[in-house]
Design an enzyme around this catalytic site. Sequence first.
Site, PDB file in Angstrom:
ATOM      1  NE  ARG A  51       0.148   1.262   3.468  1.00 53.41           N
ATOM      2  CZ  ARG A  51       1.178   2.046   3.653  1.00 53.41           C
ATOM      3  NH1 ARG A  51       2.408   1.551   3.694  1.00 53.41           N
ATOM      4  NH2 ARG A  51       1.037   3.331   3.807  1.00 53.41           N
ATOM      5  N   GLY A  52       0.260   2.379  -0.216  1.00 54.72           N
ATOM      6  CA  GLY A  52       1.007   3.596  -0.462  1.00 54.72           C
ATOM      7  C   GLY A  52       1.052   3.821  -1.960  1.00 54.72           C
ATOM      8  CB  ALA A  53      -0.005   6.697  -4.052  1.00 53.15           C
ATOM      9  NE  ARG A  86      -6.926   0.608  -2.212  1.00 52.79           N
ATOM     10  CZ  ARG A  86      -6.205   1.027  -1.161  1.00 52.79           C
ATOM     11  NH1 ARG A  86      -5.078   0.446  -0.858  1.00 52.79           N
ATOM     12  NH2 ARG A  86      -6.613   2.038  -0.422  1.00 52.79           N
ATOM     13  CD  GLN A 187      -3.343   2.433   6.754  1.00 53.77           C
ATOM     14  OE1 GLN A 187      -3.960   2.810   7.747  1.00 53.77           O
ATOM     15  NE2 GLN A 187      -3.893   2.387   5.555  1.00 53.77           N
ATOM     16  CG  ASP A 228      -3.393   7.797  -1.827  1.00 55.35           C
ATOM     17  OD1 ASP A 228      -3.118   6.631  -2.130  1.00 55.35           O
ATOM     18  OD2 ASP A 228      -3.227   8.247  -0.685  1.00 55.35           O
ATOM     19  CE  LYS A 239      -5.254   5.356   4.133  1.00 56.60           C
ATOM     20  NZ  LYS A 239      -6.087   4.346   3.426  1.00 56.60           N
TER      21      LYS A 239
END
Length: 336
Positions: A51-53, A86, A187, A228, A239
């Site tokens: 995860r994480g753009a 996503r 997170q 993002d 987020k």
Amino acid sequence: MSHNSNTVQAIQWQDGVLRLLDQRLLPLEERTIDCRNAEDTASAIHEMVVRGAPAIGIAAAFGLVLAVRADPTLFDAAEKVLAESRPTAVNLHWALRRMRAIWAASFNVDELEAEAVAIFEEDLAQNLKMAEFGAALIAPGSKVLTHCNTGALATGGHGTALGVIRTAYAQGRITQVYNTETRPWLQGARLTAWELMREGIPAKLIADGAAAHLMSTTKIDWVIVGADRIAANGDTANKIGTHMLAVVARHYGAKFMVVAPSGTFDLSMADGSGIPIEERTAKELTEFKGSQIAPTGMQAFNPVFDVTPASLIDAIVCERGVVSPPSTAAIKALIG
């Protein structure tokens, strides 16, 4: 290939296998998952293994390589399944478009793999550049607050917002970091705390709802977050909870910094109103680690991103420089 200079390595590409550190298990267990095709990769993205753009974009690029190595006719199908994994992170679609351009020009698997490796390596280089730009904005002795996880785990290495914090701490500019737990996936509590402790950076974990109290009782100089997707005017999707932090920061005089690579900008979107906001299953709120915490049948509203208006952002930092304050004209001049 992997970036051995980093203590934290979330993504590795070795012998035609995409190896991902399973971030759902951190900090209690460090286990990797091997992806051998596009479906494995898309599942890992959707299920939050990675995860994480920026990291999502890198993983997706290698997912296409895995598909085409197995069968060159699978490119379109692989691209579709990865694009749907996503919806909010623009880096995912940016990376897929970049890979498509290479494939359309050459239909060469080796060139496609080289492009995925380039995306990976460029991200690390961009992180280091952003870290220098962002750190320069922070006065020595500052206290900062960060949200979610934007470190080496979320990128090709070093990090975006957390990369700025790492560099600023090394330069003596930051004396204390506060990091939110970041519900519902935690997170901040699981991943950012893990990274900060591994780096030896003085940090304190706070509940998401404690941010206003913290800023009212402690001088927080900067709130530093990732992104993002950033619209042409600077409105920023990040987020869930980021918008709330920006409102509180403005009230209590803390400055607000967004840190993201140029690939996160979506200049086709005039402002944040058109950014698709991913909503996930109610179970993420009604259950915790598989145990029910809300009454049976309770409905939930679970958007996992929100949009912070550009008017609440003091600086947007990317590898090309800083926009402060953000505006459509200033962003266009920087990004082109």
